[in-house]
Write an enzyme that holds these catalytic residues in place. Structure first.
Site, PDB file in Angstrom:
ATOM      1  CG  ASN A  51       4.445  -5.708   0.320  1.00 42.21           C
ATOM      2  OD1 ASN A  51       5.486  -5.974  -0.259  1.00 42.21           O
ATOM      3  ND2 ASN A  51       4.286  -5.903   1.613  1.00 42.21           N
ATOM      4  CB  ALA A 114      10.503  -3.312   9.708  1.00 41.84           C
ATOM      5  N   GLY A 115      10.742  -5.345   6.928  1.00 45.29           N
ATOM      6  CA  GLY A 115      11.635  -5.661   5.821  1.00 45.29           C
ATOM      7  C   GLY A 115      12.475  -4.457   5.434  1.00 45.29           C
ATOM      8  CB  VAL A 116      12.075  -1.255   4.071  1.00 48.92           C
ATOM      9  CG1 VAL A 116      12.834   0.056   3.872  1.00 48.92           C
ATOM     10  CG2 VAL A 116      12.207  -2.130   2.826  1.00 48.92           C
ATOM     11  CG  HIS A 121       6.717   0.310   5.378  1.00 51.10           C
ATOM     12  ND1 HIS A 121       8.015   0.325   5.855  1.00 51.10           N
ATOM     13  CD2 HIS A 121       6.357  -0.993   5.326  1.00 51.10           C
ATOM     14  CE1 HIS A 121       8.424  -0.917   6.057  1.00 51.10           C
ATOM     15  NE2 HIS A 121       7.431  -1.736   5.760  1.00 51.10           N
TER      16      HIS A 121
END
Length: 166
Positions: A51, A114-116, A121
């Site tokens: 990360n 969720a960042g993306v 993931h």
């Protein structure tokens, strides 16, 4: 009062943009070198990378190559390999980093953290008995004792070689 400056975190904190398949970092990573993308292992359907904004030293992400957002959209093959890569990530982290436990999970959707959110993931976050201190609580800062490149090199070197299909 002393301050620990971590300006690289501002990119993550300030950017609320949710990438799609055209600018997705998890779609772009496999096309880059392992060192540049922080990839520690590649499978047939998924891969493992560090990360870029770790919660803890050795924080890995297990990502399918295919761009989709929800765990229930994963194929059976992707689900199996994500699980196998997660298990191997845990074994390697124990061996290389002598961690005492893990936080493992997926944040499904932007509202869940969720960042993306658009690219599935799974987080594999090594934990130690002594990794919690006042920094995250009082200073909203996490001190990491190793550089990402050094961690990637150690984990990648310890990752078992895939013998291929049986």
């Amino acid at each position: 009062m002393q301050r620990l400056w971590v300006p690289h975190r501002m990119v993550y904190v300030a950017d609320a943009h949710q990438p799609d398949e055209h600018d997705c970092p998890f779609c772009a990573a496999p096309g880059r070198s392992d060192e540049d993308a922080l990839i520690v292992a590649r499978g047939r359907h998924a891969y493992v990378l560090l990360n870029l904004f770790p919660y803890n030293n050795g924080h890995m992400l297990v990502c399918p190559y295919r761009h989709f957002s929800s765990y229930d959209d994963a194929t059976p093959e992707e689900t199996v390999e994500i699980g196998e890569l997660t298990q191997t990530a845990m074994r390697v982290a124990r061996q290389v980093m002598n961690c005492h436990g893990f936080n493992i999970g997926m944040n499904q959707g932007q509202i869940a953290g969720a960042g993306v959110a658009a690219h599935l993931h799974q987080h594999v976050v090594p934990r130690w008995a002594s990794d919690a201190n006042f920094f995250p609580i009082i200073a909203k800062t996490k001190a990491l004792p190793q550089l990402l490149g050094d961690v990637r090199e150690a984990i990648a070197a310890a990752w078992p070689v895939d013998p291929g299909p049986a």
